[in-house]
Motif scaffolding. Structure first.
Motif, PDB file in Angstrom:
ATOM      1  N   LEU A 219      30.015   5.234  28.696  1.00 50.81           N
ATOM      2  CA  LEU A 219      30.954   5.563  27.837  1.00 50.81           C
ATOM      3  C   LEU A 219      30.207   3.966  26.961  1.00 50.81           C
ATOM      4  CD1 LEU A 219      34.590   5.740  28.616  1.00 50.81           C
ATOM      5  CD2 LEU A 219      33.202   6.690  27.329  1.00 50.81           C
ATOM      6  N   ARG A 220      29.944   3.140  28.270  1.00 50.73           N
ATOM      7  CA  ARG A 220      29.795   1.779  27.292  1.00 50.73           C
ATOM      8  C   ARG A 220      27.961   1.912  26.861  1.00 50.73           C
ATOM      9  NH1 ARG A 220      32.169  -2.761  30.165  1.00 50.73           N
ATOM     10  NH2 ARG A 220      33.950  -2.315  31.351  1.00 50.73           N
ATOM     11  N   ASN A 221      27.100   2.714  27.227  1.00 48.40           N
ATOM     12  CA  ASN A 221      26.180   2.892  26.114  1.00 48.40           C
ATOM     13  C   ASN A 221      26.511   2.928  24.757  1.00 48.40           C
ATOM     14  OD1 ASN A 221      24.930   3.277  28.561  1.00 48.40           O
ATOM     15  ND2 ASN A 221      24.371   5.427  28.733  1.00 48.40           N
ATOM     16  N   THR A 222      27.726   3.673  24.377  1.00 49.37           N
ATOM     17  CA  THR A 222      28.323   3.791  22.875  1.00 49.37           C
ATOM     18  C   THR A 222      29.241   2.709  22.202  1.00 49.37           C
ATOM     19  OG1 THR A 222      29.087   5.879  23.448  1.00 49.37           O
ATOM     20  CG2 THR A 222      27.261   6.210  22.808  1.00 49.37           C
ATOM     21  N   ILE A 223      29.920   2.282  23.366  1.00 51.61           N
ATOM     22  CA  ILE A 223      31.819   1.702  22.793  1.00 51.61           C
ATOM     23  C   ILE A 223      30.787  -0.125  23.412  1.00 51.61           C
ATOM     24  CG2 ILE A 223      33.745   1.066  23.280  1.00 51.61           C
ATOM     25  CD1 ILE A 223      33.564   4.166  24.103  1.00 51.61           C
ATOM     26  N   LYS A 224      30.741  -0.582  22.375  1.00 52.13           N
ATOM     27  CA  LYS A 224      30.237  -2.261  22.548  1.00 52.13           C
ATOM     28  C   LYS A 224      31.813  -2.335  23.018  1.00 52.13           C
ATOM     29  CE  LYS A 224      26.266  -0.828  23.160  1.00 52.13           C
ATOM     30  NZ  LYS A 224      25.895  -0.621  24.303  1.00 52.13           N
ATOM     31  N   SER A 225      33.218  -2.604  22.078  1.00 49.21           N
ATOM     32  CA  SER A 225      34.492  -3.205  22.715  1.00 49.21           C
ATOM     33  C   SER A 225      34.612  -3.159  23.114  1.00 49.21           C
ATOM     34  CB  SER A 225      34.522  -2.962  20.605  1.00 49.21           C
ATOM     35  OG  SER A 225      36.452  -2.953  20.329  1.00 49.21           O
ATOM     36  N   GLN A 226      35.123  -4.068  24.124  1.00 53.34           N
ATOM     37  CA  GLN A 226      36.246  -3.707  24.624  1.00 53.34           C
ATOM     38  C   GLN A 226      37.378  -3.114  24.704  1.00 53.34           C
ATOM     39  OE1 GLN A 226      34.880  -4.685  28.271  1.00 53.34           O
ATOM     40  NE2 GLN A 226      36.588  -4.435  28.918  1.00 53.34           N
ATOM     41  N   PRO A 227      38.608  -3.673  23.842  1.00 57.44           N
ATOM     42  CA  PRO A 227      39.322  -2.959  22.985  1.00 57.44           C
ATOM     43  C   PRO A 227      39.045  -1.480  23.037  1.00 57.44           C
ATOM     44  CG  PRO A 227      39.692  -4.871  21.982  1.00 57.44           C
ATOM     45  CD  PRO A 227      38.099  -4.712  22.489  1.00 57.44           C
ATOM     46  N   THR A 228      38.380  -0.829  22.763  1.00 58.39           N
ATOM     47  CA  THR A 228      38.021   0.623  22.390  1.00 58.39           C
ATOM     48  C   THR A 228      37.848   0.950  23.725  1.00 58.39           C
ATOM     49  OG1 THR A 228      37.339  -0.207  19.881  1.00 58.39           O
ATOM     50  CG2 THR A 228      36.763   2.556  21.253  1.00 58.39           C
ATOM     51  N   LEU A 229      37.028   1.009  24.486  1.00 61.01           N
ATOM     52  CA  LEU A 229      36.338   1.030  25.879  1.00 61.01           C
ATOM     53  C   LEU A 229      38.272   0.754  26.872  1.00 61.01           C
ATOM     54  CD1 LEU A 229      34.508   2.085  27.350  1.00 61.01           C
ATOM     55  CD2 LEU A 229      34.469  -0.751  28.245  1.00 61.01           C
ATOM     56  N   TYR A 230      39.400  -0.044  26.670  1.00 56.79           N
ATOM     57  CA  TYR A 230      40.295   0.278  27.735  1.00 56.79           C
ATOM     58  C   TYR A 230      41.113   1.424  26.516  1.00 56.79           C
ATOM     59  CZ  TYR A 230      44.721  -1.874  28.918  1.00 56.79           C
ATOM     60  OH  TYR A 230      46.195  -1.492  29.031  1.00 56.79           O
ATOM     61  N   LYS A 231      41.218   1.326  25.529  1.00 53.54           N
ATOM     62  CA  LYS A 231      42.207   2.618  24.685  1.00 53.54           C
ATOM     63  C   LYS A 231      41.181   3.882  24.909  1.00 53.54           C
ATOM     64  CE  LYS A 231      43.365   0.059  20.734  1.00 53.54           C
ATOM     65  NZ  LYS A 231      43.098  -0.167  19.112  1.00 53.54           N
ATOM     66  N   ARG A 232      40.380   4.334  25.154  1.00 53.21           N
ATOM     67  CA  ARG A 232      39.122   5.425  25.911  1.00 53.21           C
ATOM     68  C   ARG A 232      40.045   5.915  27.343  1.00 53.21           C
ATOM     69  NH1 ARG A 232      37.729   7.510  21.230  1.00 53.21           N
ATOM     70  NH2 ARG A 232      35.857   6.582  21.574  1.00 53.21           N
ATOM     71  N   HIS A 233      39.627   4.673  28.341  1.00 54.49           N
ATOM     72  CA  HIS A 233      40.305   4.867  29.346  1.00 54.49           C
ATOM     73  C   HIS A 233      41.388   5.333  29.973  1.00 54.49           C
ATOM     74  CE1 HIS A 233      36.614   4.272  32.335  1.00 54.49           C
ATOM     75  NE2 HIS A 233      36.462   3.224  31.742  1.00 54.49           N
TER      76      HIS A 233
END
Length: 219
Positions: free
Chosen positions: A158-172
């Motif tokens: 996911l970190r390859n395309t998601i640079k925003s930590q809040p967005t990454l957190y929401k996906r998880h």
């Protein structure tokens, strides 16, 4: 093993009613013989939720597609075992692998839950995005794939395309909610998020236009 016949059998003990559930089983029997073995699918339904159409169909149920998929996947797995060299007698049928975590699709479960909850179009699109990421990642297909190692790898993907930590957190967080629901239903045995912790992060403050920039847009 040859000469074995399989079919769905519902409520063999005649217990099902409008208020009490009956068990859906798979009957395996030898042709021209009364001897048979019954395999539980784990599916329990009320009388008005069962239909014998196409062998078995579920109706009047919020998660009908999920139930149908589960039952038919077990049926196919039992059938494959029956036809394999490992099955040499009717009693051997009992040795088939009944671990649902190995055969239950994570993506199908998410799709079924979305249909059951009937959320807004924005929520559906967001969760369909999660489904696409899981499909692209490719390592989390059934619930036995829900491991700490695979969640760590999914995070890296996911970190390859998601640079925003809040967005990454929401996906998880979205995936974690589905895992907890699957655990409650007995479809998943392990919650990797008990070990895998992710910081929520903080969104960047909005950048406002100054008066001169607004004038340029007007012009």
């Amino acid at each position: 093993m040859d000469n074995l016949f399989l079919r769905f059998v519902f409520d063999r003990k005649k217990q099902a009613s409008e208020t009490k559930t009956g068990l859906l089983q798979i009957e395996v029997r030898r042709l021209s013989s009364s001897k048979r073995v019954f395999i539980s699918t784990g599916v329990k339904l009320y009388k008005n939720q069962f239909s014998g159409k196409n062998g078995f169909t579920c109706k009047n149920h919020n998660s009908a597609m999920l139930v149908i998929g589960k039952a038919h996947r077990i049926f196919r797995k039992v059938e494959a075992f029956v036809l394999s060299e490992e099955c040499r007698s009717l009693d051997d049928v009992k040795k088939w692998n009944s671990d649902e975590t190995e055969i239950h699709s994570v993506i199908e479960f998410i799709q079924s839950e979305l249909k059951r909850k009937n959320p807004s179009s924005d929520v559906v699109e967001y969760h369909h995005s999660l489904i696409r990421r899981l499909e692209e990642f490719g390592k989390i297909k059934v619930f036995s794939d829900i491991t700490y190692e695979n969640i760590v790898d999914f995070d890296a993907y996911l970190r390859n395309t998601i640079k925003s930590q809040p967005t990454l957190y929401k996906r998880h967080s979205a995936l974690h909610r589905y895992i907890k629901e699957a655990i409650n239903r007995g479809l998943c045995k392990y919650d990797p998020y008990l070990q895998f912790r992710l910081k929520k992060g903080k969104s960047k403050d909005p950048v406002f236009l100054i008066e001169s920039e607004i004038e340029k847009i007007r012009d």
